[in-house]
Motif scaffolding. Structure first.
Motif, PDB file in Angstrom:
ATOM      1  N   SER A  74       7.468   0.882  -3.299  1.00  0.00           N
ATOM      2  CA  SER A  74       8.266  -0.261  -2.691  1.00  0.00           C
ATOM      3  C   SER A  74       9.346  -0.870  -3.513  1.00  0.00           C
ATOM      4  O   SER A  74       8.701  -1.285  -4.434  1.00  0.00           O
ATOM      5  CB  SER A  74       7.481  -1.187  -1.718  1.00  0.00           C
ATOM      6  OG  SER A  74       8.131  -2.273  -1.335  1.00  0.00           O
ATOM      7  N   CYS A  75      10.470  -1.007  -3.307  1.00  0.00           N
ATOM      8  CA  CYS A  75      11.339  -1.905  -4.153  1.00  0.00           C
ATOM      9  C   CYS A  75      11.526  -3.146  -4.076  1.00  0.00           C
ATOM     10  O   CYS A  75      12.348  -4.006  -4.365  1.00  0.00           O
ATOM     11  CB  CYS A  75      12.838  -1.177  -3.886  1.00  0.00           C
ATOM     12  SG  CYS A  75      13.029   0.555  -4.592  1.00  0.00           S
ATOM     13  N   ASN A 122       3.225   1.452  -4.556  1.00  0.00           N
ATOM     14  CA  ASN A 122       3.362   0.486  -5.930  1.00  0.00           C
ATOM     15  C   ASN A 122       4.297  -0.453  -5.349  1.00  0.00           C
ATOM     16  O   ASN A 122       5.312  -0.333  -4.698  1.00  0.00           O
ATOM     17  CB  ASN A 122       4.276   1.499  -7.117  1.00  0.00           C
ATOM     18  CG  ASN A 122       4.312   0.596  -8.412  1.00  0.00           C
ATOM     19  OD1 ASN A 122       3.375   0.137  -8.846  1.00  0.00           O
ATOM     20  ND2 ASN A 122       5.639   0.314  -8.687  1.00  0.00           N
ATOM     21  N   ASN A 123       3.821  -1.666  -5.863  1.00  0.00           N
ATOM     22  CA  ASN A 123       4.558  -2.782  -5.502  1.00  0.00           C
ATOM     23  C   ASN A 123       5.806  -3.193  -6.370  1.00  0.00           C
ATOM     24  O   ASN A 123       5.773  -4.269  -6.773  1.00  0.00           O
ATOM     25  CB  ASN A 123       3.551  -4.210  -5.418  1.00  0.00           C
ATOM     26  CG  ASN A 123       4.079  -5.198  -4.465  1.00  0.00           C
ATOM     27  OD1 ASN A 123       5.103  -5.050  -3.935  1.00  0.00           O
ATOM     28  ND2 ASN A 123       3.260  -6.348  -4.623  1.00  0.00           N
ATOM     29  N   CYS A 124       6.517  -2.179  -6.715  1.00  0.00           N
ATOM     30  CA  CYS A 124       7.649  -2.610  -7.517  1.00  0.00           C
ATOM     31  C   CYS A 124       8.439  -0.987  -7.733  1.00  0.00           C
ATOM     32  O   CYS A 124       7.932  -0.269  -7.815  1.00  0.00           O
ATOM     33  CB  CYS A 124       7.333  -3.009  -8.798  1.00  0.00           C
ATOM     34  SG  CYS A 124       8.559  -3.583  -9.767  1.00  0.00           S
ATOM     35  N   THR A 140       6.807  -1.147   5.320  1.00  0.00           N
ATOM     36  CA  THR A 140       7.693  -0.088   5.734  1.00  0.00           C
ATOM     37  C   THR A 140       7.501   1.119   4.921  1.00  0.00           C
ATOM     38  O   THR A 140       7.651   2.288   5.298  1.00  0.00           O
ATOM     39  CB  THR A 140       9.074  -0.705   5.261  1.00  0.00           C
ATOM     40  OG1 THR A 140       9.305  -2.096   5.851  1.00  0.00           O
ATOM     41  CG2 THR A 140      10.164   0.208   5.133  1.00  0.00           C
ATOM     42  N   THR A 141       7.081   0.906   3.577  1.00  0.00           N
ATOM     43  CA  THR A 141       6.742   2.278   2.674  1.00  0.00           C
ATOM     44  C   THR A 141       5.861   3.029   3.330  1.00  0.00           C
ATOM     45  O   THR A 141       5.791   4.170   3.321  1.00  0.00           O
ATOM     46  CB  THR A 141       6.581   1.537   1.330  1.00  0.00           C
ATOM     47  OG1 THR A 141       7.915   0.642   0.861  1.00  0.00           O
ATOM     48  CG2 THR A 141       6.534   2.651   0.304  1.00  0.00           C
ATOM     49  N   ALA A 142       4.771   2.231   3.796  1.00  0.00           N
ATOM     50  CA  ALA A 142       3.643   2.984   4.499  1.00  0.00           C
ATOM     51  C   ALA A 142       4.296   3.814   5.542  1.00  0.00           C
ATOM     52  O   ALA A 142       3.717   5.028   5.799  1.00  0.00           O
ATOM     53  CB  ALA A 142       2.434   2.001   4.825  1.00  0.00           C
ATOM     54  N   ARG A 143       4.887   3.159   6.414  1.00  0.00           N
ATOM     55  CA  ARG A 143       5.727   4.217   7.473  1.00  0.00           C
ATOM     56  C   ARG A 143       6.393   5.395   6.830  1.00  0.00           C
ATOM     57  O   ARG A 143       6.421   6.454   7.410  1.00  0.00           O
ATOM     58  CB  ARG A 143       6.393   3.322   8.263  1.00  0.00           C
ATOM     59  CG  ARG A 143       5.449   2.375   9.031  1.00  0.00           C
ATOM     60  CD  ARG A 143       6.142   1.472  10.138  1.00  0.00           C
ATOM     61  NE  ARG A 143       6.829   2.395  11.294  1.00  0.00           N
ATOM     62  CZ  ARG A 143       7.907   1.691  12.342  1.00  0.00           C
ATOM     63  NH1 ARG A 143       7.908   0.499  12.340  1.00  0.00           N
ATOM     64  NH2 ARG A 143       8.399   2.523  13.063  1.00  0.00           N
ATOM     65  N   VAL A 144       7.197   5.153   5.752  1.00  0.00           N
ATOM     66  CA  VAL A 144       7.975   6.096   5.253  1.00  0.00           C
ATOM     67  C   VAL A 144       6.906   7.265   4.755  1.00  0.00           C
ATOM     68  O   VAL A 144       7.172   8.540   4.904  1.00  0.00           O
ATOM     69  CB  VAL A 144       8.622   5.620   4.008  1.00  0.00           C
ATOM     70  CG1 VAL A 144       9.406   6.834   3.350  1.00  0.00           C
ATOM     71  CG2 VAL A 144      10.039   4.739   4.594  1.00  0.00           C
TER      72      VAL A 144
END
Length: 249
Positions: A124-125, A91-93, A134-138
């Motif tokens: 992702s915040c 999610n983009n938020c 970054t979120t994909a790597r997490v």
């Protein structure tokens, strides 16, 4: 393992494509997402009209309905094989604190709560593309170790990732939901024909955001992982209500 990937930002969202790049490394990944942005639609199901499904050139499927519609259809007969796990996002938020009440991202994951493997909602915040990376790597980091985790049936993991580069992350924290102040007032406007219209106001500022909450973890640069459950029973008040009913008899 068969994984169902959904979101609430729509089938063309970059976060969805990044999630697919990760999830196809861990099993057969089916993508079913709304045909447009359905942010804030929570757990709504479409009951007043039929739903249409379209297969796109990249193999993704879109539904002219809500995030919950996408998962509901997918796990109840749309495909011959029932998925084992639902992943919703990226999610983009952020989806922190009270946001989970309204989030289509969280609702899509929650719709898959009873499958064999625990569902994940991931957000992702930030809104920059590099933050989605970054979120994909997490997400990849979590998936590499997720099968070693035994959680109660019906538990979903609500994951939020700070808006920073991957190397700037401080680590991961298990958190509880914080709480926000009331939402900002709606904005009153007039449409071109002179009719009054309203825009829903923005979310309130974090109010309960002490250490241990998702707000605090994100603010300190940590990935926040909050276990959520669909049982909304107020267990701590059952005995109080039983005594109250007893007095009324």
């Amino acid at each position: 393992m068969t994984i169902l990937l959904a979101n609430d930002d729509g089938v063309t969202a970059k976060g969805l494509a990044l999630s697919y790049g990760v999830m196809k490394q861990f099993g057969d990944c089916i993508v079913v997402a709304p045909d447009n942005d359905c942010s804030g639609q929570s757990h709504a199901l479409t009951l007043d009209r039929p739903l249409r499904i379209k297969e796109h050139d990249n193999g993704f499927f879109s539904v002219n309905g809500t995030p919950a519609d996408c998962v509901h259809l997918s796990i109840s007969g749309l495909f011959e094989q029932i998925p084992e796990r639902v992943v919703s996002g990226i999610n983009n938020c952020a989806n922190l604190g009270d946001d989970v009440l309204y989030s289509g991202t969280v609702a899509a994951a929650m719709e898959g709560r009873m499958l064999g493997k625990n569902a994940i909602a991931i957000s992702s915040c930030g809104r920059e593309d590099r933050h989605l990376e970054t979120t994909a790597r997490v997400l990849h980091d979590i998936m590499t170790r997720l099968d070693t985790l035994q959680l109660p049936e019906g538990t979903i993991l609500n994951v939020n990732v700070p808006a920073c580069d991957y190397d700037e992350l401080q680590g991961m924290k298990i958190t509880r939901l914080g709480h926000r102040d009331p939402a900002l007032p709606p904005t009153r406007l007039s449409d071109p024909r002179g009719h009054t219209v309203w825009w829903i106001g923005g979310v309130g500022n974090p109010r309960i955001a002490e250490e241990g909450t998702d707000f605090h973890a994100i603010g300190a640069g940590y990935v926040s992982i909050t276990p959520l459950q669909y049982d909304k029973t107020g267990h701590s008040t059952l005995s109080l209500l039983e005594d109250w009913v007893g007095v009324m008899r």
